[in-house]
Scaffold this active site. Structure first.
Site, PDB file in Angstrom:
ATOM      1  N   CYS A  32       0.820  -1.214   0.000  1.00  0.00           N
ATOM      2  CA  CYS A  32       0.000   0.000   0.000  1.00  0.00           C
ATOM      3  C   CYS A  32       0.856   1.267   0.000  1.00  0.00           C
ATOM      4  O   CYS A  32       0.375   2.339  -0.371  1.00  0.00           O
ATOM      5  CB  CYS A  32      -0.936   0.003   1.199  1.00  0.00           C
ATOM      6  SG  CYS A  32      -0.104  -0.180   2.793  1.00  0.00           S
ATOM      7  N   ASN A  33       2.107   1.145   0.386  1.00  0.00           N
ATOM      8  CA  ASN A  33       2.963   2.330   0.488  1.00  0.00           C
ATOM      9  C   ASN A  33       4.115   2.376  -0.507  1.00  0.00           C
ATOM     10  O   ASN A  33       4.853   3.360  -0.542  1.00  0.00           O
ATOM     11  CB  ASN A  33       3.542   2.439   1.910  1.00  0.00           C
ATOM     12  CG  ASN A  33       2.486   2.788   2.926  1.00  0.00           C
ATOM     13  OD1 ASN A  33       1.663   3.655   2.690  1.00  0.00           O
ATOM     14  ND2 ASN A  33       2.482   2.084   4.043  1.00  0.00           N
ATOM     15  N   GLN A  36       5.355  -5.901   9.123  1.00  0.00           N
ATOM     16  CA  GLN A  36       4.811  -6.654   7.994  1.00  0.00           C
ATOM     17  C   GLN A  36       5.744  -6.673   6.788  1.00  0.00           C
ATOM     18  O   GLN A  36       5.656  -7.574   5.953  1.00  0.00           O
ATOM     19  CB  GLN A  36       3.464  -6.056   7.565  1.00  0.00           C
ATOM     20  CG  GLN A  36       2.372  -6.213   8.603  1.00  0.00           C
ATOM     21  CD  GLN A  36       1.042  -5.665   8.099  1.00  0.00           C
ATOM     22  OE1 GLN A  36       0.998  -4.700   7.347  1.00  0.00           O
ATOM     23  NE2 GLN A  36      -0.050  -6.281   8.523  1.00  0.00           N
ATOM     24  N   GLY A  64     -15.606   2.829  12.035  1.00  0.00           N
ATOM     25  CA  GLY A  64     -14.720   3.387  11.021  1.00  0.00           C
ATOM     26  C   GLY A  64     -13.364   2.702  11.036  1.00  0.00           C
ATOM     27  O   GLY A  64     -13.161   1.699  11.734  1.00  0.00           O
ATOM     28  N   THR A  67     -10.444   3.638  12.290  1.00  0.00           N
ATOM     29  CA  THR A  67      -9.752   3.658  13.585  1.00  0.00           C
ATOM     30  C   THR A  67     -10.348   2.616  14.524  1.00  0.00           C
ATOM     31  O   THR A  67      -9.627   1.869  15.200  1.00  0.00           O
ATOM     32  CB  THR A  67      -9.846   5.048  14.226  1.00  0.00           C
ATOM     33  OG1 THR A  67      -9.298   6.019  13.336  1.00  0.00           O
ATOM     34  CG2 THR A  67      -9.084   5.097  15.535  1.00  0.00           C
TER      35      THR A  67
END
Length: 432
Positions: free
Chosen positions: A49-50, A114, A189, A191
Site C-alpha cells: 500500500c505504500n 509486515q 470506522g 480507527t
C-alpha cells in the site's frame, strides 16, 4: 553487480499516485514475464500500500532506470505520472535500498513488522517464475537475513506507534487476563476497526460493536468474531463491559460524566478502562476523576506513540550498521566470483608463456639443467604474481571495494588479453 532499482513510495508520491501504480499478485506475475522477455534477466517486484518497487539485472548494460519507469507506467496504462515521483538506484545504492526496505527503516511506520513478510512473498513469486539466479538469490537471502537481524538484534519493532495499538497496549497493562474481559467498541470506522482487530489479536474474551449504522457494526463484528449492540441501548448496557473504546465522528459526548458515574454504580465500582480515540472526544474527560476509572484520550496515547517512535528512531544507527555488515558479506562473496577466475586466468597466462619458452631449450640442455630452469622459472613466475594475487584477494575480502575490484580485474583482462571467446564475442556485439 549491475543491479538497478526504481521505487515509488510514501516519501516520493501521494497516495493517489501510489494507488495508480499498485500491483496485485497476478499483475506482478504478469509483469515479471514481460520483463524477463524484454528488459531483465533476473528481478524482484515489491508492491504494498505504500510502495511499488522493481529490482533487476538488465539484459544489456545500456538499460537505465528511466526505461524501467516508463515500462511500469505503460503496463499500468496510467496518465500523468511524473518521473519525479520515482527514485532510481544503481549497483551498491540499489542493494542498500533493498536492505533498508527489508529491515523496515524505509517504511511509513518505522520498523513495520509486515514488510519483511511482504519481501519474502515477493521473493517467492520471483522464484516460482524462475526470475532468480545464483547471485541474485544470494542477494535476496542476504536482505532477508538483514531483516531478521533487525528484529532480533534491535527493538525497532517494539512499542505501539499507532493510536489504536497504543490504546490496546495500555489496556494490556491495566488488565492482566484479557481473555476474561469484555470490550465494547463504539464506532465502525477505520480507527475503530484497527482497535477492534488489535483487541481480537490480544485475545480479549468478548468484543461487542456498537454503531449508529447497524450494517457497519455487523460487518466489523463479523471480522472480530464478536457481537453487536444497538446504538439506542448503548447507555443502558455500558456497565456490562470492562473495556470501552470509542472512535466516532460525533460532535458531542456520546458518554457524559453522569453516564460513566451511573455505570460505575451498576458495576459496584469494579475497574473499567475507557479509551477515547476520537476527535472531538466521545467520552467526557472528567470521567477520569472517578475511582477505578482508567481514562485515556488521544493526547495521552499520542505521548506514548511519540516516545515509542523516538525509541525506534534510536535503533536506526544500529540497523544501518547491520546493513553495512551484510553488504560487506555479500560483496565479499560476490567479488570472489570474479577474483578467483581472474587469478586463475592470469596464472595460466604466465604459465603458458613459461612452459612455451623452456620447451624451446629442452633439447639444447641436459635433463638436469632443464629441471633446474623449470624450477627457477616457476619460482620467478610465482614471485611476479604474488603481489597482484594478494591485492586482488584483499579487495574481494573487504567487500566494500566492488568498483575497485572490478576495475582491477578489467585492467588485467585488457593488459594481458585474458578475455574468453564468449566475452570477446559479446564485446564485438556491443561495439557493432
Amino acid at each position: 553487480m549491475n543491479l538497478i532499482a526504481i521505487s515509488i513510495n510514501h516519501k516520493t508520491a501521494p497516495i493517489e499516485v501510489r494507488e495508480a501504480l499498485h500491483l496485485n499478485k497476478d499483475e506482478i506475475a504478469d509483469l515479471i514475464l514481460l520483463l524477463k522477455q524484454d528488459l531483465l534477466s533476473e528481478g524482484l517486484i515489491i508492491s504494498t500500500c505504500n510502495r511499488t518497487e522493481i529490482f533487476g539485472l538488465p539484459k544489456k548494460n545500456i538499460l537505465i532506470n528511466e526505461v524501467l519507469i516508463d515500462y511500469l507506467i505503460n503496463y499500468k496504462n496510467v496518465k500523468g505520472i511524473k518521473k519525479e515521483h520515482f527514485n532510481g538506484f544503481f549497483s551498491c545504492s540499489a542493494v542498500k535500498h533493498l536492505f533498508a526496505v527489508a529491515t523496515g527503516i524505509d517504511s511509513l511506520i518505522l520498523g513495520d513488522s509486515q514488510i519483511l513478510g511482504q519481501v519474502k512473498e515477493a521473493i517467492e513469486i520471483s522464484e516460482e517464475l524462475k526470475f532468480v539466479g545464483k547471485t541474485f538469490r544470494r542477494l535476496l537471502d542476504t536482505s532477508v537475513r538483514a531483516g531478521k537481524r533487525a528484529i532480533k538484534e534491535t527493538t525497532i519493532g517494539e512499542g505501539a506507534v499507532s493510536i489504536s495499538y497504543a490504546a490496546v497496549q495500555v489496556i494490556e497493562k491495566i488488565f492482566a487476563n484479557l481473555d476474561k474481559k469484555s470490550a465494547l467498541v463504539i464506532g465502525a470506522g477505520s480507527t475503530s476497526e484497527l482497535a477492534a482487530l488489535h483487541l481480537r489479536d490480544k485475545g480479549v474474551g468478548k468484543i461487542t460493536i456498537s454503531n449508529r449504522t447497524k450494517t457497519k457494526a455487523e460487518v466489523l463484528a463479523d471480522k472480530v468474531h464478536g457481537e453487536t449492540l444497538s446504538f439506542q441501548f448503548l447507555k443502558e448496557q455500558i456497565s456490562n463491559f470492562d473495556i470501552i473504546l470509542s472512535a466516532t465522528s460525533s460532535i458531542d459526548y456520546i458518554l457524559t460524566f453522569e453516564d460513566i458515574k451511573q455505570m460505575m454504580k451498576k458495576r459496584k465500582n469494579a475497574s473499567v478502562c475507557l479509551m477515547d480515540i476520537a476527535i472531538p472526544r466521545d467520552i467526557d474527560p472528567k470521567s477520569a476523576r472517578l475511582d477505578n476509572v482508567f481514562y485515556n484520550d488521544i493526547d495521552s496515547l499520542k505521548s506514548i506513540v511519540d516516545k515509542n517512535l523516538k525509541k525506534r528512531e534510536n535503533e536506526i544507527p544500529i540497523i544501518e550498521k547491520i546493513i553495512i555488515e551484510e553488504m560487506i558479506n555479500y560483496y565479499s562473496w560476490y567479488n570472489s566470483l570474479d577474483v578467483i577466475p581472474a587469478i586463475k586466468n592470469l596464472r595460466n597466462f604466465f604459465e603458458e608463456i613459461r612452459t612455451d619458452e623452456i620447451e624451446k631449450i629442452k633439447n639444447k640442455i641436459s635433463d638436469e639443467d632443464y629441471l633446474k630452469i623449470d624450477e627457477m622459472t616457476k619460482r620467478l613466475v610465482g614471485r611476479l604474481l604474488h603481489n597482484p594475487t594478494i591485492k586482488l584477494r584483499q579487495l574481494a575480502e573487504k567487500g566494500t571495494n566492488y568498483e575497485e575490484t572490478a576495475n582491477s580485474i578489467l585492467l588485467l583482462k585488457n593488459v594481458f588479453d585474458l578475455y574468453s571467446k564468449n566475452e570477446k564475442s559479446f564485446d564485438n556485439e556491443i561495439n557493432d
